[in-house]
Design an enzyme around this catalytic site. Structure first.
Site, short mmCIF file in Angstrom:
data_model
loop_
_atom_site.label_atom_id
_atom_site.label_comp_id
_atom_site.label_asym_id
_atom_site.label_seq_id
_atom_site.Cartn_x
_atom_site.Cartn_y
_atom_site.Cartn_z
N SER A 1 32.74 23.01 -49.90
CA SER A 1 33.86 23.70 -50.53
C SER A 1 33.67 25.21 -50.59
CB SER A 1 34.11 23.14 -51.93
OG SER A 1 32.92 23.14 -52.68
N LEU A 2 32.50 25.66 -51.03
CA LEU A 2 32.28 27.11 -51.06
C LEU A 2 32.31 27.68 -49.65
CD1 LEU A 2 29.42 27.48 -53.73
CD2 LEU A 2 31.88 27.84 -54.02
N HIS B 1 36.57 15.92 -60.14
CA HIS B 1 35.72 17.05 -59.78
C HIS B 1 36.37 17.99 -58.76
CE1 HIS B 1 32.14 19.35 -59.04
NE2 HIS B 1 32.05 18.98 -57.77
N ARG C 1 35.67 15.17 -49.48
CA ARG C 1 34.89 16.38 -49.18
C ARG C 1 33.41 16.06 -49.07
NH1 ARG C 1 32.15 20.41 -52.65
NH2 ARG C 1 32.63 19.01 -54.37
N ARG D 1 30.28 10.84 -51.80
CA ARG D 1 30.59 10.79 -53.23
C ARG D 1 31.55 9.67 -53.61
NH1 ARG D 1 31.04 17.25 -54.67
NH2 ARG D 1 28.80 17.65 -54.65
N GLU E 1 21.96 17.24 -49.66
CA GLU E 1 22.82 16.54 -50.61
C GLU E 1 23.47 15.35 -49.91
OE1 GLU E 1 25.54 19.24 -52.45
OE2 GLU E 1 23.97 20.40 -53.44
N HIS F 1 33.51 13.10 -59.22
CA HIS F 1 32.07 13.26 -59.06
C HIS F 1 31.36 12.09 -59.73
CE1 HIS F 1 28.07 14.99 -58.98
NE2 HIS F 1 28.54 15.97 -58.23
#
Length: 570
Positions: A412-413, A372, A407, A311, A132, A262
């Protein structure tokens, strides 16, 4: 705010608690961070209370499409993951926190597999990895193509359900935490240690209405602030409850101004409100491109990584291109990737777009930035401790220093996993050693407040127009003044004598939304530069003098104060 004084309430207006329970630790929230913390604490302290605002399967985790970033490939390394994270954070990450994240992350992902999470596998049976934006290696673990959050939530909720009958853990669903309870104040007048929470339970029997849950430690895992804005990818529950409660309890917040918008959220018309449909960054990771409404691809001229730039870069480029073409959106083009591949890799996105009459395999998808993720939150150390003794924060509600100004995708997870695990272990050790003890709550000085639910749309408009995607000094000053003009007095009455606001869920949530919007506007106005998720049209450059964290807190009387800290950033 600069040039004036801003005051907020130190507690919500609410009925006195009608019931009380006592446990060792309270976990608030049922996303990846809250569920992980509760599961870890259950085996380490005698009694745990898990509180969730809706059901166990609600929250932001279930909506996460992209995946979990971890250096699992033999050709990858934690050092490479660390470097990509620091670059995305634009100088404001805490390198110590990032090192913890990337070195402990792979083990936490493997533990998640052991808890029953089923991630996508390659033909050789290994966990399949993809890429990503901002990553220079394939390190994104995913499930169901684009349903990683749903699978993670399923696995962790199943673990909780398996121990529902365990007397050592109690789960309370449909419960809104109102305030963090604090003990006797210190000599400086600031609140004492956290000793529980007040909460409102929508239910029947012993656990209904407003009650007090007392504990030696409180863990906030309440997620983000999406509903502060007119439109967001966050669920309706994301009203900033944890941040607002921590602020009222005397905890310091940090990096509040860094809000991630986002880049590719389905544009559903200028009147769209509430939770919008996310088109995951993973679609661009697989090769989708961005076109303006004239059909011109614009990202290669903006950044060497083109559509896979961080992002904030992509979001700001889209806003600029929309302005240049006089359009309210740009196009995401994935058609060249092939229908079979898109249906297999992105089944959830494909189905959700079809609900809007858009076929990802044959149509251009109209997209525009929307709120987001919140990179800031309750300032914590490397084990999740806030500046208030006994109060911990994990997941999106926390400011661990991992994200800095922006971020990195799919961190994040991982952050939720790693720091929830650390916080739970630390709490257990402190409870067992007697360092964390139960204290009696005392009422804090300062005012109580309640903002009418009818004011929420007004607050959301102010936040979207002020500290939105692109900010300016004049716009932020107007936003600050407008927020200060929103009535917050619980006893204010209409002309006919009716109360303007009643202590109930919609009002409590709106009061939290207002408080978060206020501190967000305050810190966005103070930071006179552009960096990561904070873009100022009047200060478009990144200024090395602003390589500092702005921390915000309330004085005992509720006055909003800020300070600058750089001790952990270099």
């Amino acid at each position: 705010m600069p040039g004036g004084t801003t005051r907020l309430a130190t507690r919500l207006a609410a009925p006195e608690p009608g019931w009380t329970i006592e446990v060792d630790a309270i976990v608030v929230g049922s996303g990846i961070a809250g569920l992980t913390a509760a599961l870890e604490l259950r085996t380490r302290v005698p009694r745990v209370l898990l509180v969730t605002k809706d059901t166990l399967v609600s929250g932001s985790t279930v909506w996460a499409q992209g995946g979990i970033a971890a250096a699992l490939d033999p050709t990858d390394s934690p050092a490479a993951h660390l470097q990509d994270t620091l670059v995305a954070g634009v100088g404001l990450c805490d390198p110590r926190a990032v090192e913890v994240l990337v070195t402990e992350g792979p083990a936490r992902v493997r533990e998640l597999v052991a808890r029953g999470a089923r991630f996508d596998r390659s033909p050789d049976g290994e966990i399949s990895l993809t890429r990503e934006g901002g990553h220079h290696a394939d390190r994104i673990v995913h499930a169901g193509g684009d349903a990683t959050g749903a699978e993670v939530s399923r696995a962790l909720v199943a673990q909780i359900e398996a121990v529902r009958d365990d007397p050592g853990i109690e789960v309370v669903e449909h419960a809104l935490v109102l305030d963090v309870l604090t003990g006797p104040p210190g000599p400086d007048g600031r609140p004492g240690a956290a000793c529980g929470v007040t909460l409102h339970v929508i239910g029947e029997g012993q656990r209904d209405g407003v009650g007090a849950a007392l504990a030696k430690a409180v863990v906030l895992a309440t997620g983000g602030i999406g509903q502060v804005f007119r439109s967001s990818t966050n669920p309706a529950q994301a009203t900033g409850d944890g941040i607002a409660a921590a602020l009222r309890a005397g905890a310091a917040l940090g990096d509040v101004e860094f809000v991630q918008f986002h880049p590719t959220v389905l544009w559903a018309g200028s009147g769209a409100r509430g939770q919008l449909t996310l088109v995951s960054e993973a679609v661009r990771g697989e090769g989708a491109i961005l076109l303006d409404t004239d059909g011109v691809r614009f990202m290669p001229a903006v950044h060497p990584m083109a559509e896979l730039a961080p992002r904030d870069v992509v979001a700001h480029a889209i806003v600029a291109q929309m302005a240049a073409t006089g359009s309210e959106h740009v196009w995401l083009d994935a058609r060249h990737l092939g229908a079979d591949f898109l249906r297999t890799r992105f089944p959830t996105i494909h189905e959700r777009l079809l609900e809007h009459g858009i076929d990802l395999t044959t149509d251009l998808v109209p997209v525009a930035p929307a709120q987001h993720y919140h990179s800031g939150g309750v300032v914590t150390d490397l084990v999740g401790r806030s500046s208030v003794r006994g109060l911990y924060a994990v997941g999106e509600v926390a400011c661990t220093g991992v994200h800095g100004a922006n971020r990195l995708a799919s961190n994040s997870l991982l952050e939720g996993l790693v720091f929830a695990h650390r916080a739970a272990r630390h709490i257990a050790s402190q409870v067992q050693s007697g360092v964390l003890r139960q204290s009696s709550p005392e009422q804090r000085p300062g005012d109580e407040a309640l903002v009418a639910a009818a004011s929420r749309a007004r607050v959301q408009r102010i936040a979207s127009d002020g500290p939105g995607v692109l900010r300016s000094g004049d716009g932020l000053r107007r936003a600050g003044a407008a927020l200060a003009a929103v009535p917050t007095d619980a006893h204010e009455r209409l002309d006919d004598g009716r109360l303007l606001a009643h202590p109930q869920v919609a009002e409590w949530e709106t009061t939290n939304v207002h408080a978060v919007a206020t501190v967000l506007t305050t810190t966005a106005l103070e930071r006179e530069e552009s960096r990561g998720g904070h873009a100022r049209s009047d200060f478009p450059a990144t200024d090395p003098d602003w390589q500092v964290r702005i921390e915000v807190a309330l004085d005992p009387d509720g006055t909003v104060t800020t300070r600058r800290s750089e001790s952990t950033l270099r």
